[in-house]
Design an enzyme around this catalytic site. Structure first.
Site, PDB file in Angstrom:
ATOM      1  N   ASP A   1      -1.768  12.193  -4.656  1.00  9.27           N
ATOM      2  CA  ASP A   1      -1.813  13.629  -4.931  1.00  9.27           C
ATOM      3  C   ASP A   1      -2.182  13.848  -6.404  1.00  9.27           C
ATOM      4  O   ASP A   1      -1.507  13.338  -7.294  1.00  9.27           O
ATOM      5  CB  ASP A   1      -0.448  14.240  -4.630  1.00  9.27           C
ATOM      6  CG  ASP A   1      -0.479  15.764  -4.574  1.00  9.27           C
ATOM      7  OD1 ASP A   1      -1.236  16.379  -5.344  1.00  9.27           O
ATOM      8  OD2 ASP A   1       0.250  16.336  -3.747  1.00  9.27           O
TER       9      ASP A   1
ATOM     10  N   GLU B   1       0.855  -1.183   0.000  1.00  7.20           N
ATOM     11  CA  GLU B   1       0.000   0.000   0.000  1.00  7.20           C
ATOM     12  C   GLU B   1       0.893   1.236   0.000  1.00  7.20           C
ATOM     13  O   GLU B   1       1.694   1.437   0.910  1.00  7.20           O
ATOM     14  CB  GLU B   1      -0.922   0.019   1.219  1.00  7.20           C
ATOM     15  CG  GLU B   1      -1.870   1.215   1.222  1.00  7.20           C
ATOM     16  CD  GLU B   1      -2.866   1.192   2.373  1.00  7.20           C
ATOM     17  OE1 GLU B   1      -3.682   2.134   2.446  1.00  7.20           O
ATOM     18  OE2 GLU B   1      -2.817   0.260   3.200  1.00  7.20           O
TER      19      GLU B   1
ATOM     20  N   ASP C   1      10.652   6.416   0.275  1.00  2.00           N
ATOM     21  CA  ASP C   1      10.136   6.545  -1.084  1.00  2.00           C
ATOM     22  C   ASP C   1       9.790   5.175  -1.649  1.00  2.00           C
ATOM     23  O   ASP C   1      10.668   4.307  -1.793  1.00  2.00           O
ATOM     24  CB  ASP C   1      11.206   7.229  -1.946  1.00  2.00           C
ATOM     25  CG  ASP C   1      10.700   7.661  -3.305  1.00  2.00           C
ATOM     26  OD1 ASP C   1       9.619   7.195  -3.714  1.00  2.00           O
ATOM     27  OD2 ASP C   1      11.384   8.468  -3.959  1.00  2.00           O
TER      28      ASP C   1
ATOM     29  N   ASP D   1       4.765   5.080   3.709  1.00  2.00           N
ATOM     30  CA  ASP D   1       4.430   6.501   3.831  1.00  2.00           C
ATOM     31  C   ASP D   1       5.621   7.205   4.475  1.00  2.00           C
ATOM     32  O   ASP D   1       6.494   6.549   5.043  1.00  2.00           O
ATOM     33  CB  ASP D   1       3.176   6.697   4.684  1.00  2.00           C
ATOM     34  CG  ASP D   1       2.374   7.931   4.291  1.00  2.00           C
ATOM     35  OD1 ASP D   1       2.988   9.005   4.182  1.00  2.00           O
ATOM     36  OD2 ASP D   1       1.151   7.821   4.101  1.00  2.00           O
TER      37      ASP D   1
ATOM     38  N   ASP E   1     -10.495  10.860  -6.135  1.00  2.00           N
ATOM     39  CA  ASP E   1     -11.709  11.678  -6.211  1.00  2.00           C
ATOM     40  C   ASP E   1     -11.499  12.864  -7.142  1.00  2.00           C
ATOM     41  O   ASP E   1     -12.321  13.774  -7.180  1.00  2.00           O
ATOM     42  CB  ASP E   1     -12.119  12.173  -4.813  1.00  2.00           C
ATOM     43  CG  ASP E   1     -11.099  13.122  -4.215  1.00  2.00           C
ATOM     44  OD1 ASP E   1      -9.902  13.044  -4.596  1.00  2.00           O
ATOM     45  OD2 ASP E   1     -11.478  13.943  -3.358  1.00  2.00           O
TER      46      ASP E   1
ATOM     47  N   LYS F   1      -2.456  21.384 -11.066  1.00  2.00           N
ATOM     48  CA  LYS F   1      -1.937  22.347 -12.044  1.00  2.00           C
ATOM     49  C   LYS F   1      -1.293  21.622 -13.214  1.00  2.00           C
ATOM     50  O   LYS F   1      -0.552  20.660 -13.028  1.00  2.00           O
ATOM     51  CB  LYS F   1      -0.935  23.281 -11.369  1.00  2.00           C
ATOM     52  CG  LYS F   1      -1.545  24.183 -10.305  1.00  2.00           C
ATOM     53  CD  LYS F   1      -0.505  25.115  -9.717  1.00  2.00           C
ATOM     54  CE  LYS F   1      -1.127  26.025  -8.647  1.00  2.00           C
ATOM     55  NZ  LYS F   1      -0.131  26.939  -8.026  1.00  2.00           N
TER      56      LYS F   1
ATOM     57  N   PHE G   1     -11.080  10.926   4.667  1.00  2.00           N
ATOM     58  CA  PHE G   1     -10.765  11.837   3.571  1.00  2.00           C
ATOM     59  C   PHE G   1     -11.778  11.683   2.442  1.00  2.00           C
ATOM     60  O   PHE G   1     -12.274  12.661   1.887  1.00  2.00           O
ATOM     61  CB  PHE G   1      -9.351  11.567   3.063  1.00  2.00           C
ATOM     62  CG  PHE G   1      -8.987  12.339   1.822  1.00  2.00           C
ATOM     63  CD1 PHE G   1      -8.547  13.640   1.905  1.00  2.00           C
ATOM     64  CD2 PHE G   1      -9.111  11.759   0.564  1.00  2.00           C
ATOM     65  CE1 PHE G   1      -8.224  14.351   0.761  1.00  2.00           C
ATOM     66  CE2 PHE G   1      -8.799  12.463  -0.581  1.00  2.00           C
ATOM     67  CZ  PHE G   1      -8.349  13.768  -0.473  1.00  2.00           C
ATOM     68  N   GLU G   2     -12.100  10.441   2.119  1.00  2.00           N
ATOM     69  CA  GLU G   2     -13.064  10.180   1.052  1.00  2.00           C
ATOM     70  C   GLU G   2     -14.441  10.722   1.414  1.00  2.00           C
ATOM     71  O   GLU G   2     -15.137  11.309   0.584  1.00  2.00           O
ATOM     72  CB  GLU G   2     -13.145   8.680   0.794  1.00  2.00           C
ATOM     73  CG  GLU G   2     -14.075   8.282  -0.326  1.00  2.00           C
ATOM     74  CD  GLU G   2     -14.064   6.790  -0.581  1.00  2.00           C
ATOM     75  OE1 GLU G   2     -14.793   6.344  -1.490  1.00  2.00           O
ATOM     76  OE2 GLU G   2     -13.326   6.075   0.125  1.00  2.00           O
TER      77      GLU G   2
END
Length: 288
Positions: free
Chosen positions: A166, A91, A143, A116, A202, A170, A241-242
């Site tokens: 993320d 994950e 990483d 993470d 999302d 932009k 978050f979702e």
């Protein structure tokens, strides 16, 4: 900054030092475990700064030596050995770890290697694992690109999850998005034939890009019969978050693509690292 030792302190007092400097004795996650040893054209993370609570720091100090590991790129891992022979899912990006802990509890027969660089989230996930008796979680700091490229053998993963990376909205930043051909080419050989790469986002434009990139890659095939998005599978919990995104009217898309079996070891071979422990020749928030 010096604290007043006589002042009253809340139970979850934020730590006063930057997270990367909290564990100088090596008992917790390193600030940048791989350092500058490896080229990083793509990264799996966007660095974020936030405070670590006393409870999270305590979990890191006590449990990191047991369930934590730094991604330093200097050894080749055996994922199965980390979990006593269980199938292993990677994950990438787990935020505060609530969804990861729920998935681990619901499926104790699968090991979750959760990557993470968000130190509060690392501490929180370790705390949740201890509180719920979850022996099928390992927390990796650093990483995920270096983990995939340098530390994981070919066909060593039974699945991969990338939830809410993320979106880099932009246009000039689109090149930083994780789900692109370069990443898929790196990830595919580490997945066993038939293993599923599960992505969720999302952000509608990123979902469209994910679908296009995955569809175009020869090492993956869509599990959705119509070649589009998949319904949210029952095993993926609805995250906080979702839920916030859904409250704002966002549409969440799941993509489940299977690793095809006809190109094992295609394009990118096993990592260039040497045997475990022999040195060879970055930080992920909940959005990677």
């Amino acid at each position: 900054m010096t604290e007043n030792p006589t002042a009253s302190r809340p139970a979850q007092r934020p730590a006063t030092r930057p997270a990367g400097r909290m564990f100088p004795d090596g008992t917790g996650p390193a600030a940048d475990p791989a350092g500058s040893h490896f080229e990083r054209r793509i990264r799996s993370f966007q660095p974020r700064r936030s405070r670590v609570t006393t409870g999270q720091a305590d979990a890191l100090r006590r449990l990191w030596p047991v369930w934590g590991m730094d991604i330093d790129g200097r050894q080749v891992l055996d994922p199965g050995a980390l979990f006593d022979g269980l199938p292993v899912v990677l994950e990438i990006g787990f935020g505060m770890g609530e969804a990861t802990a729920r998935m681990a509890a619901a499926d104790p027969g699968t090991g979750i290697l959760a990557v993470d660089v968000h130190t509060p989230g690392q501490g929180n996930l370790l705390r949740l694992a201890e509180e719920n008796g979850l022996a099928n979680i390992r927390v990796a700091n650093g990483d995920a690109i270096i983990l995939l490229r340098e530390m994981l053998p070919a066909a060593s993963l039974d699945g991969m999850r990338v939830y809410f990376p993320d979106p880099w909205p932009k246009k000039r930043h689109h090149k930083r998005r994780l789900i692109q051909q370069e990443f898929l080419t790196l990830a595919a050989p580490r997945l066993k034939p038939g293993a599923v790469l599960h992505c969720a986002t999302d952000w509608e434009p990123y979902a469209e890009q994910m679908l296009a990139e995955l569809t175009a890659h020869p090492d993956f095939e869509n599990t959705a019969p119509d070649g589009g998005y998949a319904p949210r599978p029952a095993f993926r919990p609805l995250t906080r978050f979702e839920g916030q995104g859904l409250d704002k009217g966002h549409v969440v898309h799941d993509l489940l693509f299977r690793r095809t079996g006809s190109r094992t070891g295609s394009r990118t071979e096993a990592p260039t690292g040497t045997p475990p422990g022999t040195p060879p020749g970055a930080p992920a928030g909940d959005r990677v």
